[in-house]
Design a protein around this motif. Structure first.
Motif, PDB file in Angstrom:
ATOM      1  N   UNK A 299      47.519  33.391  67.542  1.00  0.00           N
ATOM      2  CA  UNK A 299      46.238  34.305  67.493  1.00  0.00           C
ATOM      3  C   UNK A 299      46.615  35.604  66.487  1.00  0.00           C
ATOM      4  N   UNK A 300      45.257  36.204  66.281  1.00  0.00           N
ATOM      5  CA  UNK A 300      45.665  37.434  65.281  1.00  0.00           C
ATOM      6  C   UNK A 300      46.396  38.579  65.825  1.00  0.00           C
ATOM      7  N   UNK A 301      46.502  38.745  67.103  1.00  0.00           N
ATOM      8  CA  UNK A 301      47.462  39.537  67.712  1.00  0.00           C
ATOM      9  C   UNK A 301      48.818  39.250  67.640  1.00  0.00           C
ATOM     10  N   UNK A 302      49.016  37.992  67.492  1.00  0.00           N
ATOM     11  CA  UNK A 302      50.586  37.274  67.469  1.00  0.00           C
ATOM     12  C   UNK A 302      51.202  37.830  66.032  1.00  0.00           C
ATOM     13  N   UNK A 303      50.452  38.205  65.102  1.00  0.00           N
ATOM     14  CA  UNK A 303      51.155  38.603  63.786  1.00  0.00           C
ATOM     15  C   UNK A 303      51.126  40.291  63.595  1.00  0.00           C
ATOM     16  N   UNK A 304      50.364  40.721  64.573  1.00  0.00           N
ATOM     17  CA  UNK A 304      50.396  41.948  64.533  1.00  0.00           C
ATOM     18  C   UNK A 304      51.340  42.802  65.522  1.00  0.00           C
ATOM     19  N   UNK A 305      51.486  42.390  66.556  1.00  0.00           N
ATOM     20  CA  UNK A 305      52.349  43.150  67.405  1.00  0.00           C
ATOM     21  C   UNK A 305      53.319  42.300  68.170  1.00  0.00           C
TER      22      UNK A 305
END
Length: 344
Positions: A299-305
Motif C-alpha cells: 500500500x502507499x504507507x508501505x513505501x513511506x514508513x
C-alpha cells in the motif's frame, strides 16, 4: 525479549564503509536465544544473517565494519563493551562457531587433532595428553571412523562431510553454552546433510547447548529449529515458533519463502513460485518497508514508513513487521499453498 535468555541481541546496527558509501548491512536486529533451544535465522543471501552472527562473535573487522549501536548480552555481559582480550576468553570456550566453508576455516598446515587440542589447551589449561584424549573422544562423538589414525591427518585428507564433522568437533570441544552454525550443511549431499543435522540435534540434547542456525534452507529449519527469525534487507520482519511460521506465516516475504520451497504434497506439474524482483540496495535503504517494491499487497504507507513490530497469534509469541496487521488494512489471506506448510 526474554529476561532470562542466554543471549539477547537488542537493536543491532552494523554498517560497512565502502568506496561508494556506507552499506547498512544490519538495521535494528533484535532477538533472543534461550538455554537449550535452536533458533534459526533465515532469509535470502545478503539479508544480514552472517553479519549478525559474526558480530555476536565480534569477528567483523573494524574498519571497514562499524558497530553503530545495539547490545549483545550474553549471560548478562554486553559483548559490544568487551576488549579483544576479553572476547578471546569467550570465543571457543563459551560461544563457538561452525563456519560456512570448512575448507577455508580449517588450518591446512595443522592436523585435525592439533586444531581440536588448541582450544582445550588454551581455555581448559589441559595437558597435551589430556587434550589428545579429549580430541579422540570428540572425533568419536561426531562419528568420524578410525579416530586414532584420523587425528593425525590434515584437512585435505578429509571428505567434505568429514571436514564439517571436524569443525563441529572443534566447536564443541570446550562444551560451549552457545553454538553458532553458519550454513552448516551447504555443499553437502542430502545424506550427509541429514547426518550433520541429526548429530547437531543429538549433541544439543547431550550437552544442553543453545544453537543459532543460520540458513536459507527451510527444510533444515523444519527439521531442527524451535524458533525462527526471518530477516530481510538487514531487518527482522517476522519471528515465532517453527510451528507458527510454517503453519500460519504472516508476512508476505515469508509467504514468498514458503511458496518457493518444494513440498512432498505438491503435484509434479505444480511449479514453484519464485519471489520476483531483487532486494533493495543497502547503500540507500528504502525509508518504508524494505519488501514493499516486491510485495503484491503493498500500500502507499508501505513505501513511506517502516511498520512497527506487532505481536500476533495466541500468546503473542509470533511477531511480524507488516502494515497488513494494522486494523485499517484490507484483509489479505496468505496463498493456500503456504498455510499449514509443515511442522517438525
Amino acid at each position: 525479549m526474554e529476561q532470562n535468555a542466554l543471549l539477547q541481541v537488542k537493536d543491532l546496527h552494523v554498517s560497512f564503509a565502502t568506496y561508494n558509501g556506507e552499506v547498512k548491512a544490519v538495521r535494528g536486529v533484535s532477538f533472543d536465544v534461550r538455554k537449550g533451544e535452536t533458533v534459526a535465522v533465515v532469509g535470502e543471501s545478503g539479508c544480514g544473517k552472517s553479519v549478525t552472527s559474526q558480530t555476536i562473535m565480534r569477528l567483523i573487522p573494524q574498519p571497514p565494519g562499524i558497530l553503530k549501536q545495539g547490545e549483545i548480552r550474553f549471560n548478562g555481559k554486553d559483548l559490544t563493551k568487551l576488549s579483544e582480550k576479553e572476547m578471546e576468553k569467550i570465543r571457543g570456550k563459551e560461544i563457538a562457531m561452525i563456519f560456512q566453508d570448512p575448507m577455508t576455516s580449517l588450518n591446512p598446515t595443522m592436523t585435525i587433532g592439533r586444531q581440536i587440542m588448541e582450544g582445550l589447551i588454551k581455555h581448559q589449561k589441559m595437558s597435551k595428553d589430556k587434550a589428545k584424549a579429549r580430541a579422540l573422544e570428540m572425533l568419536r562423538l561426531v562419528g568420524i571412523p578410525s579416530p586414532e589414525s584420523r587425528i593425525n591427518q590434515y584437512p585435505h585428507q578429509f571428505s567434505g562431510g568429514m571436514r564439517q564433522r571436524a569443525m563441529i568437533a572443534i566447536a564443541l570441544a570446550c562444551a560451549p553454552q552457545l553454538l553458532i552454525a553458519d550454513e552448516p550443511t551447504t555443499a553437502l549431499d542430502v545424506t550427509i546433510q541429514a547426518q550433520i543435522l541429526d548429530l547437531m540435534n543429538e549433541l544439543k540434547e547431550k550437552l544442553n547447548t543453545s544453537i543459532i542456525l543460520i540458513t536459507h534452507d527451510l527444510g533444515v529449519v523444519a527439521e531442527t529449529a524451535d524458533r525462527v527469525v526471518v530477516m530481510y534487507a538487514g531487518k527482522v520482519i517476522e519471528s515465532g515458533t517453527v510451528e507458527e511460521i510454517f503453519r500460519q506465516p504472516r508476512h508476505p516475504y515469508t509467504w514468498g519463502l514458503m511458496g518457493s520451497m518444494p513440498r512432498l504434497d505438491q503435484k509434479r506439474t505444480q511449479e514453484l513460485s519464485p519471489i520476483k524482483g531483487t532486494p533493495p540496495d543497502l547503500l540507500s535503504p528504502p525509508q518504508g518497508c524494505p519488501f514493499a517494491a516486491r510485495c503484491q499487497h503493498a500500500m502507499k504507507i508501505c513505501t513511506q514508513e517502516m511498520p512497527e513490530t506487532t505481536a500476533v497469534g495466541e500468546g503473542g509469541s509470533q511477531q511480524v513487521a507488516c502494515w497488513l496487521e494494522h486494523p485499517m488494512a484490507p484483509a489479505v489471506q496468505p496463498p493456500a499453498e503456504v498455510v499449514g506448510g509443515g511442522s517438525k
